[in-house]
Design a protein around this motif. Structure first.
Motif, mmCIF file in Angstrom:
data_model
loop_
_atom_site.group_PDB
_atom_site.id
_atom_site.type_symbol
_atom_site.label_atom_id
_atom_site.label_comp_id
_atom_site.label_asym_id
_atom_site.label_seq_id
_atom_site.Cartn_x
_atom_site.Cartn_y
_atom_site.Cartn_z
ATOM 1 N N ALA A 137 35.508 2.691 -11.295
ATOM 2 C CA ALA A 137 34.361 3.383 -11.886
ATOM 3 C C ALA A 137 34.691 3.908 -13.282
ATOM 4 N N THR A 138 35.927 4.349 -13.483
ATOM 5 C CA THR A 138 36.338 4.783 -14.823
ATOM 6 C C THR A 138 36.303 3.614 -15.793
ATOM 7 N N THR A 139 36.751 2.446 -15.331
ATOM 8 C CA THR A 139 36.691 1.250 -16.165
ATOM 9 C C THR A 139 35.242 0.897 -16.499
ATOM 10 N N ALA A 140 34.345 1.022 -15.510
ATOM 11 C CA ALA A 140 32.928 0.758 -15.757
ATOM 12 C C ALA A 140 32.367 1.730 -16.786
ATOM 13 N N LEU A 141 32.794 2.967 -16.721
ATOM 14 C CA LEU A 141 32.341 3.968 -17.693
ATOM 15 C C LEU A 141 32.772 3.581 -19.103
ATOM 16 N N VAL A 142 34.012 3.108 -19.237
ATOM 17 C CA VAL A 142 34.510 2.663 -20.538
ATOM 18 C C VAL A 142 33.693 1.478 -21.045
ATOM 19 N N VAL A 143 33.389 0.527 -20.145
ATOM 20 C CA VAL A 143 32.627 -0.661 -20.529
ATOM 21 C C VAL A 143 31.235 -0.297 -21.025
ATOM 22 N N VAL A 144 30.538 0.564 -20.299
ATOM 23 C CA VAL A 144 29.167 0.888 -20.691
ATOM 24 C C VAL A 144 29.137 1.706 -21.976
ATOM 25 N N LEU A 145 30.102 2.600 -22.153
ATOM 26 C CA LEU A 145 30.152 3.385 -23.387
ATOM 27 C C LEU A 145 30.505 2.509 -24.584
ATOM 28 N N ALA A 146 31.443 1.585 -24.398
ATOM 29 C CA ALA A 146 31.806 0.667 -25.477
ATOM 30 C C ALA A 146 30.634 -0.238 -25.837
ATOM 31 N N ASN A 147 29.888 -0.679 -24.831
ATOM 32 C CA ASN A 147 28.739 -1.530 -25.086
ATOM 33 C C ASN A 147 27.641 -0.783 -25.835
ATOM 34 N N ARG A 148 27.450 0.484 -25.519
ATOM 35 C CA ARG A 148 26.437 1.276 -26.221
ATOM 36 C C ARG A 148 26.813 1.467 -27.674
#
Length: 389
Positions: free
Chosen positions: A374-385
């Motif tokens: 879930a932490t990795t997913a958080l990084v992915v979505v923030l980087a994508n934004r």
């Protein structure tokens, strides 16, 4: 493959009876898929297998469902989709009854595989069904009603299975799902209008969807969040029993609280932009799982963290669907097929991975999996934004 959503045939309206029947169908398939979550301990004990092995009952269902979702339309061709839905619910009913009488783990695994075929088909056929069974002005409310079955299953279905397992045995819980599925097969045969298949969706359409960056980002987020969630949630019963010493009689109540929080999370995130919703979902799951080993050692602590977890994960289905629609608005069928496959495959992967960790490192260690993913997913979505902004 053959489409199952859009066609040129005007829907034959049946009032609200058809959407209600489909909501009950969604409730039943979600309950059937996730029922082992509340019954893992008694299943393992009765069939003389470890908790990790018992968790494979969720894995095999997810794998078969993930494979069935994109393959079934190709196999079914132009067969009327009402007939298909009736057949799939009849299959789910037979599988539930087979699971109820399974003499060993092998037969139970076969029953769960049959459930996977039904689940994959029902999920794919349900996406976009509302426009075909109600007038245009009722499509929005009908869609919400149909997919409310997901939240209701979380609130009532899974805890009810846990309660039934405690009071009358896990086999009767599966039998109840089997009987309900057969009853719904009959109801759908009478309440749904004819749903002829329309134009074909080619394999190239699916490949074209996969070339869209935001679709790929969405699939990565689905894989990370759903895999992480089910790597721990599959084993929530033994986790609560061992980490906090919670008695089996209270497990159903805690799962009920989790389900209520999940329904609330579904409504809260439903009105958000997908990126914002996925940020909150990933962040909430990461936080709850990170602190679970430290604060989840008491009944109160476990309850609070389950509420946070449920509130976060509850919006996953609606948020990922919204992400896929925003990323590929002109190809809803192709994007849905890919999303359903990845979603169910992630359930299987999470249950399997969590089982390996539980068997080799101990059940109480499974929470680090959702924490990391879930932490990795958080990084992915923030980087994508940031990249999009």
């Amino acid at each position: 493959m053959t489409t199952i959503c859009a066609d040129q045939v005007a829907p034959r309206t049946q009032g609200w009876a058809a959407p209600v029947a489909m909501a009950a169908t969604v409730f039943t398939v979600v309950t059937a898929e996730l029922m082992p979550v509340g019954l893992l301990t008694p299943i393992g004990s009765a069939l003389h297998v470890s908790e990790g092995t018992a968790g494979l009952t969720l894995t095999v269902t997810g794998v078969v469902s993930a494979l069935a979702a994109p393959v079934l339309p190709l196999v079914l061709g132009k067969l009327d989709r009402r007939t298909v839905l009736v057949g799939l619910m009849a299959l789910l009913g037979a599988a539930g009854l087979l699971a109820a009488v399974a003499p060993g783990f092998g037969v139970l695994a076969v029953a769960r595989m049959l459930m996977g075929i039904s689940l994959g088909g029902v999920w794919l056929l349900t996406v976009g069904l509302a426009p075909r069974i109600v007038p245009p002005h009722a499509v929005g409310p009908a869609t919400s009603l149909i997919f409310s079955g997901i939240g209701i299953a979380s609130v009532l279905g899974i805890p009810a299975g846990a309660y039934a397992g405690e009071l009358i045995g896990w086999r009767w819980a599966f039998a109840a799902v089997g009987v309900l599925s057969l009853a719904l097969a009959v109801a759908l045969a009478f309440l749904l209008p004819a749903l002829p298949a329309a134009q074909a969706v080619r394999i190239g359409d699916v490949l074209a969807v996969l070339r869209i960056k935001q679709v790929r980002v969405g699939l990565v987020l689905v894989a990370l969040v759903v895999t992480g969630h089910f790597s721990a949630y599959t084993y929530v019963r033994p986790l609560l029993e061992k980490l906090a010493g919670i008695s089996p009689a209270l497990i159903g109540s805690l799962l009920l609280a989790y389900g209520v929080a999940g329904v609330l999370g579904n409504f809260l995130t439903g009105s958000m932009r997908p990126a914002r919703a996925m940020t909150l979902i990933a962040g909430g799951i990461a936080t709850a799982s990170l602190v679970m080993p430290f604060l989840g050692t008491t009944l109160t602590g476990a309850l609070v963290l389950l509420l946070v977890w449920g509130l976060a994960y509850g919006g996953t289905s609606v948020s990922t669907q919204a992400w896929g629609h925003a990323a590929a608005p002109t190809a809803p069928e192709a994007s849905s097929a890919v999303l359903v496959g990845v979603y169910n495959g992630s359930i299987a992967l999470g249950a399997f991975t969590g089982g390996q960790v539980a068997d080799h490192l101990g059940t109480t260690t499974v929470t680090w999996l959702p924490a990391v993913l879930a932490t990795t997913a958080l990084v992915v979505v923030l980087a994508n934004r940031r990249q999009r902004g």
